[in-house]
Scaffold this motif. Structure first.
Motif, mmCIF file in Angstrom:
data_model
loop_
_atom_site.group_PDB
_atom_site.id
_atom_site.type_symbol
_atom_site.label_atom_id
_atom_site.label_comp_id
_atom_site.label_asym_id
_atom_site.label_seq_id
_atom_site.Cartn_x
_atom_site.Cartn_y
_atom_site.Cartn_z
ATOM 1 N N LYS A 321 35.615 41.477 47.050
ATOM 2 C CA LYS A 321 37.064 41.655 46.967
ATOM 3 C C LYS A 321 37.748 40.380 46.476
ATOM 4 C CE LYS A 321 37.397 45.001 50.784
ATOM 5 N NZ LYS A 321 37.897 45.196 52.179
ATOM 6 N N ILE A 322 37.311 39.242 46.988
ATOM 7 C CA ILE A 322 37.916 37.964 46.581
ATOM 8 C C ILE A 322 37.687 37.716 45.097
ATOM 9 C CG2 ILE A 322 37.769 35.455 46.829
ATOM 10 C CD1 ILE A 322 37.115 35.909 49.798
ATOM 11 N N GLU A 323 36.478 37.955 44.638
ATOM 12 C CA GLU A 323 36.172 37.707 43.227
ATOM 13 C C GLU A 323 36.981 38.622 42.315
ATOM 14 O OE1 GLU A 323 34.731 35.278 40.497
ATOM 15 O OE2 GLU A 323 34.290 35.096 42.640
ATOM 16 N N ALA A 324 37.147 39.878 42.734
ATOM 17 C CA ALA A 324 37.971 40.802 41.946
ATOM 18 C C ALA A 324 39.419 40.349 41.911
ATOM 19 C CB ALA A 324 37.868 42.211 42.531
ATOM 20 N N ALA A 325 39.933 39.907 43.051
ATOM 21 C CA ALA A 325 41.317 39.421 43.112
ATOM 22 C C ALA A 325 41.496 38.177 42.259
ATOM 23 C CB ALA A 325 41.707 39.139 44.564
ATOM 24 N N ARG A 326 40.529 37.280 42.326
ATOM 25 C CA ARG A 326 40.608 36.038 41.542
ATOM 26 C C ARG A 326 40.643 36.353 40.041
ATOM 27 N NH1 ARG A 326 36.507 33.559 43.644
ATOM 28 N NH2 ARG A 326 37.681 32.197 45.047
ATOM 29 N N GLY A 327 39.810 37.274 39.616
ATOM 30 C CA GLY A 327 39.790 37.637 38.201
ATOM 31 C C GLY A 327 41.112 38.205 37.734
ATOM 32 N N LEU A 328 41.745 39.032 38.562
ATOM 33 C CA LEU A 328 43.040 39.609 38.205
ATOM 34 C C LEU A 328 44.129 38.540 38.181
ATOM 35 C CD1 LEU A 328 44.535 42.183 37.487
ATOM 36 C CD2 LEU A 328 44.748 42.695 39.930
ATOM 37 N N VAL A 329 44.055 37.610 39.125
ATOM 38 C CA VAL A 329 45.012 36.499 39.148
ATOM 39 C C VAL A 329 44.872 35.645 37.890
ATOM 40 C CG1 VAL A 329 45.555 34.296 40.280
ATOM 41 C CG2 VAL A 329 45.311 36.383 41.645
ATOM 42 N N TYR A 330 43.649 35.305 37.528
ATOM 43 C CA TYR A 330 43.443 34.488 36.326
ATOM 44 C C TYR A 330 43.957 35.217 35.083
ATOM 45 C CZ TYR A 330 40.373 31.191 38.830
ATOM 46 O OH TYR A 330 39.866 30.247 39.670
ATOM 47 N N ARG A 331 43.715 36.515 35.017
ATOM 48 C CA ARG A 331 44.201 37.263 33.860
ATOM 49 C C ARG A 331 45.718 37.209 33.793
ATOM 50 N NH1 ARG A 331 44.625 43.235 32.130
ATOM 51 N NH2 ARG A 331 45.479 42.865 30.072
ATOM 52 N N ALA A 332 46.389 37.414 34.927
ATOM 53 C CA ALA A 332 47.851 37.369 34.953
ATOM 54 C C ALA A 332 48.355 35.990 34.563
ATOM 55 C CB ALA A 332 48.357 37.758 36.342
ATOM 56 N N CYS A 333 47.695 34.951 35.067
ATOM 57 C CA CYS A 333 48.116 33.590 34.735
ATOM 58 C C CYS A 333 47.937 33.295 33.250
ATOM 59 C CB CYS A 333 47.332 32.584 35.576
ATOM 60 S SG CYS A 333 47.805 32.536 37.316
ATOM 61 N N SER A 334 46.873 33.799 32.673
ATOM 62 C CA SER A 334 46.656 33.575 31.243
ATOM 63 C C SER A 334 47.733 34.274 30.415
ATOM 64 C CB SER A 334 45.268 34.052 30.822
ATOM 65 O OG SER A 334 45.155 35.461 30.885
ATOM 66 N N LEU A 335 48.258 35.382 30.918
ATOM 67 C CA LEU A 335 49.323 36.097 30.205
ATOM 68 C C LEU A 335 50.632 35.307 30.197
ATOM 69 C CD1 LEU A 335 48.795 39.800 31.364
ATOM 70 C CD2 LEU A 335 48.431 38.873 29.072
ATOM 71 N N SER A 338 50.233 33.305 27.187
ATOM 72 C CA SER A 338 49.967 33.957 25.904
ATOM 73 C C SER A 338 50.869 35.138 25.575
ATOM 74 C CB SER A 338 48.513 34.436 25.871
ATOM 75 O OG SER A 338 48.304 35.462 26.843
ATOM 76 N N ASP A 339 51.340 35.866 26.604
ATOM 77 C CA ASP A 339 52.031 37.123 26.309
ATOM 78 C C ASP A 339 53.032 37.489 27.406
ATOM 79 O OD1 ASP A 339 52.634 39.422 24.909
ATOM 80 O OD2 ASP A 339 50.991 40.588 25.743
#
Length: 411
Positions: A321-335, A338-339
């Motif tokens: 669960k933590i790893e999935a949450a971290r990945g979603l957080v990183y994606r949002a931060c990258s946006l 970038s976008d």
């Protein structure tokens, strides 16, 4: 299949699939980032882990117990120049990308939620200045925040205007070269500590949310703190009611145009919610790490309880669960970098919602793994639990985040 075609497909997949997938859906091409930390970010995460363990963790219990601002931890953060990460380089900051900023927040939250909030709040207060402020405002306020000489707060919520921002009662009436500010703001993080408050007020009460404007207000102009709350968690971060009584604010301290305040407020929250997700991930990771060490050291029936499969399954689920949450957080931060005008509102809401729900779930399970010990103040689980809860509430409750996501999908 023709060998030439196979070779081409192999080269194509090797080159492009690690970067992104293009999925054709409803006649549109949706781009989904496959995010991976670069070497610099991995090194920064390692440095932050060591720093937080050595310099921040020793103060965490006392900060929580005394309900006082973590000045010692804050000063340690200044030695690492952490407040500068979120400020553009042309105004004295480091201009770090938002994933790097999320790493910083996560590692601090892993040992002390209150300290992580001290790094989050000044950035939140300055997001409107960074993105919509004049050059004058940027040059006047950003360097001091970057150096840590000044701190900032974000003053949006009121007693009867939380999620319903348009219901705010605070007013700003134009008087020549000034605005006269009157009203009260609730749930203000860093109340009484901050040097500036980014305040949202009605400049035209007849226009609903289109009549809201934003201002940078210096504490020394007459900002009063009516009271501080005694909270369940994040006890080292002061939260209070801030009063404005005929506070004179220069016109040049307005952020953007009159009536642009609601847009600025929503755009700010879009950009700040992902780092609340990072804070939630950090709290969850801290709880899991502590529980894992406990399982390996605690013996029952002649064996470490880490060998019991039922507990192993709990740990595996928590880590996933933590790893999935971290990945979603990183994606949002990258946006954010970038976008920000396209998918950020939806993905940022998802990240904050999912990460904070994950944090509560993981911490509850981590406490369970410690049994009775987890329920006492001799162990950090109860503090992790109290700190995690607010991540489901502030910067928009998770119910509001679900409304945001649903509207983006359903139109």
């Amino acid at each position: 299949m023709n060998q030439t075609i196979c070779n081409y497909l192999e080269r194509y997949c090797r080159k492009f699939l690690p970067i992104l997938f293009r999925i054709r859906l409803s006649g549109k091409i949706h781009v989904v980032s496959v995010f991976q930390l670069n070497e610099e970010q991995r090194q920064f995460a390692s440095i932050m882990r060591e720093f937080a363990e050595a310099k921040i963790a020793p103060h965490a219990v006392e900060v929580d117990k005394s309900e006082t601002f973590p000045w010692n931890s804050y000063k340690e953060c200044l030695t690492m120049e952490l407040p500068s990460l979120g400020v553009p380089s042309e105004y004295g900051g480091s201009g770090a990308d938002h994933v790097t900023q999320a790493i910083m927040v996560e590692e601090l939250a892993r040992v002390c939620g209150s300290t992580s909030l001290t790094m989050l709040i000044s950035k939140l207060g300055m997001i409107p200045v960074i993105n919509w402020g004049s050059k004058y405002l940027k040059e006047k306020y950003l360097p001091n925040v970057a150096s840590g000489k000044a701190q900032a707060s974000y003053a949006l919520s009121e007693a009867d205007a939380g999620s319903d921002v348009a219901s705010m009662k605070t007013t700003a009436v134009r008087d020549g070269d000034f605005y006269i500010l009157n009203g009260a703001k609730y749930w203000i993080t860093n109340a009484g500590i901050s040097d500036t408050y980014t305040v949202f007020a009605k400049t035209d009460s007849t226009k609903g949310h289109r009549g809201i404007s934003a201002f940078v207000v210096e504490a020394k102009w007459g900002v009063k703190v009516a009271k501080l709350e005694h909270k369940l968690g994040m006890r080292g971060s002061p939260t209070g009611e801030v009063i404005f009584e005929d506070v004179r604010v220069p016109v040049e301290n307005r952020i953007g145009d009159e009536g642009q305040g609601f847009y600025i407020a929503m755009g700010t929250l879009d950009r700040s919610r992902p780092t609340i997700g990072a804070q939630a991930v950090g709290i969850a990771q801290g709880a899991l790490d502590y529980a894992a060490q406990y399982l390996k050291s605690r013996n029952q029936f002649g064996h470490p309880i880490a060998e019991f499969q039922g507990l192993q399954f709990m740990v595996a689920d928590m880590a996933t669960k933590i790893e999935a949450a971290r990945g979603l957080v990183y994606r949002a931060c990258s946006l954010i970098d970038s976008d920000p005008e396209n998918e950020l509102s939806k993905i940022g809401a998802m990240a904050k919602m999912f990460a904070s729900d994950t944090s509560m779930s993981v911490v509850v399970d981590a406490l369970q793994l410690l049994g009775g010990y987890g329920y006492t103040t001799d162990f950090p689980m109860e503090r992790f639990l109290r700190d995690a809860k607010i991540t489901q509430i502030y910067e928009g409750t998770n119910q509001i985040q679900r409304v945001v996501v649903a509207k983006k999908i359903l139109g």
